[in-house]
Design an enzyme around this catalytic site. Structure first.
Site, PDB file in Angstrom:
ATOM      1  N   CYS A   4      -6.240 -10.910  12.202  1.00  0.00           N
ATOM      2  CA  CYS A   4      -6.584  -9.729  11.407  1.00  0.00           C
ATOM      3  C   CYS A   4      -7.846 -10.014  10.586  1.00  0.00           C
ATOM      4  CB  CYS A   4      -5.413  -9.378  10.492  1.00  0.00           C
ATOM      5  SG  CYS A   4      -5.847  -8.182   9.228  1.00  0.00           S
ATOM      6  N   ASP A  30     -17.604  -2.519   1.169  1.00  0.00           N
ATOM      7  CA  ASP A  30     -17.540  -2.149   2.589  1.00  0.00           C
ATOM      8  C   ASP A  30     -18.850  -2.547   3.273  1.00  0.00           C
ATOM      9  OD1 ASP A  30     -15.658   0.106   4.283  1.00  0.00           O
ATOM     10  OD2 ASP A  30     -17.655  -0.354   5.072  1.00  0.00           O
ATOM     11  N   HIS A  46      -0.348  -9.185   4.446  1.00  0.00           N
ATOM     12  CA  HIS A  46      -0.652  -8.292   5.556  1.00  0.00           C
ATOM     13  C   HIS A  46       0.399  -7.195   5.681  1.00  0.00           C
ATOM     14  CE1 HIS A  46      -2.400  -6.999   9.381  1.00  0.00           C
ATOM     15  NE2 HIS A  46      -1.148  -6.627   9.624  1.00  0.00           N
ATOM     16  N   ASN A  86      -6.998   5.822   4.982  1.00  0.00           N
ATOM     17  CA  ASN A  86      -6.824   6.253   6.367  1.00  0.00           C
ATOM     18  C   ASN A  86      -5.561   5.581   6.905  1.00  0.00           C
ATOM     19  OD1 ASN A  86      -9.258   7.717   6.353  1.00  0.00           O
ATOM     20  ND2 ASN A  86     -10.436   5.892   6.858  1.00  0.00           N
ATOM     21  N   HIS A  97      -4.947  -3.342   8.541  1.00  0.00           N
ATOM     22  CA  HIS A  97      -4.483  -4.091   7.363  1.00  0.00           C
ATOM     23  C   HIS A  97      -4.701  -3.100   6.220  1.00  0.00           C
ATOM     24  CE1 HIS A  97      -4.380  -8.027   4.855  1.00  0.00           C
ATOM     25  NE2 HIS A  97      -4.490  -7.017   3.985  1.00  0.00           N
ATOM     26  N   HIS A  99      -5.637  -0.772   3.384  1.00  0.00           N
ATOM     27  CA  HIS A  99      -6.759  -0.836   2.446  1.00  0.00           C
ATOM     28  C   HIS A  99      -7.013   0.522   1.837  1.00  0.00           C
ATOM     29  CE1 HIS A  99      -8.328  -0.080   6.517  1.00  0.00           C
ATOM     30  NE2 HIS A  99      -9.245   0.682   5.949  1.00  0.00           N
ATOM     31  N   HIS A 101     -10.019   2.793   0.368  1.00  0.00           N
ATOM     32  CA  HIS A 101     -11.466   2.959   0.194  1.00  0.00           C
ATOM     33  C   HIS A 101     -11.689   3.539  -1.199  1.00  0.00           C
ATOM     34  CE1 HIS A 101     -12.786   2.777   4.545  1.00  0.00           C
ATOM     35  NE2 HIS A 101     -11.504   3.065   4.728  1.00  0.00           N
TER      36      HIS A 101
HETATM   37  P1  5GP Z   1     -10.704   2.315   8.236  1.00  0.00           P
HETATM   38  O1  5GP Z   1     -11.370   3.236   9.209  1.00  0.00           O
HETATM   39  O2  5GP Z   1      -9.809   1.333   8.906  1.00  0.00           O
HETATM   40  O3  5GP Z   1     -10.062   3.029   7.089  1.00  0.00           O
HETATM   41  O4  5GP Z   1     -11.893   1.537   7.542  1.00  0.00           O
HETATM   42  C1  5GP Z   1     -12.261   0.238   7.836  1.00  0.00           C
HETATM   43  C2  5GP Z   1     -13.483  -0.079   6.993  1.00  0.00           C
HETATM   44  O5  5GP Z   1     -13.706  -1.465   7.036  1.00  0.00           O
HETATM   45  C3  5GP Z   1     -14.771   0.599   7.477  1.00  0.00           C
HETATM   46  O6  5GP Z   1     -15.309   1.390   6.418  1.00  0.00           O
HETATM   47  C4  5GP Z   1     -15.672  -0.572   7.845  1.00  0.00           C
HETATM   48  O7  5GP Z   1     -17.021  -0.341   7.503  1.00  0.00           O
HETATM   49  C5  5GP Z   1     -15.078  -1.717   7.053  1.00  0.00           C
HETATM   50  N1  5GP Z   1     -15.249  -3.025   7.674  1.00  0.00           N
HETATM   51  C6  5GP Z   1     -14.980  -3.344   8.963  1.00  0.00           C
HETATM   52  N2  5GP Z   1     -15.220  -4.650   9.183  1.00  0.00           N
HETATM   53  C7  5GP Z   1     -15.626  -5.172   7.996  1.00  0.00           C
HETATM   54  C8  5GP Z   1     -16.023  -6.490   7.585  1.00  0.00           C
HETATM   55  O8  5GP Z   1     -16.047  -7.455   8.351  1.00  0.00           O
HETATM   56  N3  5GP Z   1     -16.393  -6.639   6.296  1.00  0.00           N
HETATM   57  C9  5GP Z   1     -16.382  -5.608   5.400  1.00  0.00           C
HETATM   58  N4  5GP Z   1     -16.789  -5.864   4.146  1.00  0.00           N
HETATM   59  N5  5GP Z   1     -16.021  -4.350   5.758  1.00  0.00           N
HETATM   60  C10 5GP Z   1     -15.640  -4.134   7.038  1.00  0.00           C
HETATM   61 ZN    ZN Z   2      -4.181  -8.621   7.749  1.00  0.00          ZN
END
Ligand code: 5GP
Ligand code: ZN
Length: 116
Positions: A4, A30, A46, A86, A97, A99, A101
């Site tokens: 992950c 992000d 996790h 999301n 995982h 999160h 935003h």
């Molecule tokens: P989701 O669509 O799952 O809600 O959002 C995932 C977020 O994680 C996206 O906004 C993407 O830009 C961010 N993200 C993906 N990979 C990485 C990473 O390796 N480092 C950081 N800092 N953000 C990431």
């Molecule tokens: Zn995780």
């Protein structure tokens, strides 16, 4: 979770631009910001998504929610911010995982819902 990406960030196996850390929670910017302020708040534990949250996670999630405005203020969002979780494939979740935003720093923010 071995593979992950956010667990790897929490274990420092992948670098991140960290803005907060304690024993349970990590916040980092992000990698692809949607606004001037855009950071992610994650539990170090996790949990795949909000769908998988259980009663034992209540204090952890409460801690994350109460931390969000403190960190947003520190990042310059004194007048408010947007919190997006999301959830699941149909909810646009890409990283499985849990999160939050936290997005702010300009008047019109992504994901705004306006009546009509
Ligand atoms: P989701 O669509 O799952 O809600 O959002 C995932 C977020 O994680 C996206 O906004 C993407 O830009 C961010 N993200 C993906 N990979 C990485 C990473 O390796 N480092 C950081 N800092 N953000 C990431
Ligand atoms: Zn995780």
């Amino acid at each position: 979770m071995e593979n992950c990406i956010f667990c790897k960030i929490a274990r420092k196996e992948i670098p991140s631009n960290k803005i907060y850390e304690d024993k349970d929670i990590l916040a980092f910017n992000d990698i692809n910001p949607a606004a001037p302020v855009h950071f992610l708040l994650i539990p170090k534990l996790h949990i795949d998504s909000l769908i998988d949250v259980q009663d034992i996670h209540q204090s952890l999630l409460g801690k994350m929610l109460s931390l969000a405005p403190q960190l947003a203020k520190e990042q310059g969002c004194e007048n408010g911010f947007r919190t997006i979780i999301n959830t699941g494939p149909a909810g646009g979740q890409e990283i499985f995982h849990l999160h939050f935003h936290i997005i702010g720093g300009r008047e019109r923010l992504p994901g705004m819902i306006h009546p009509g």
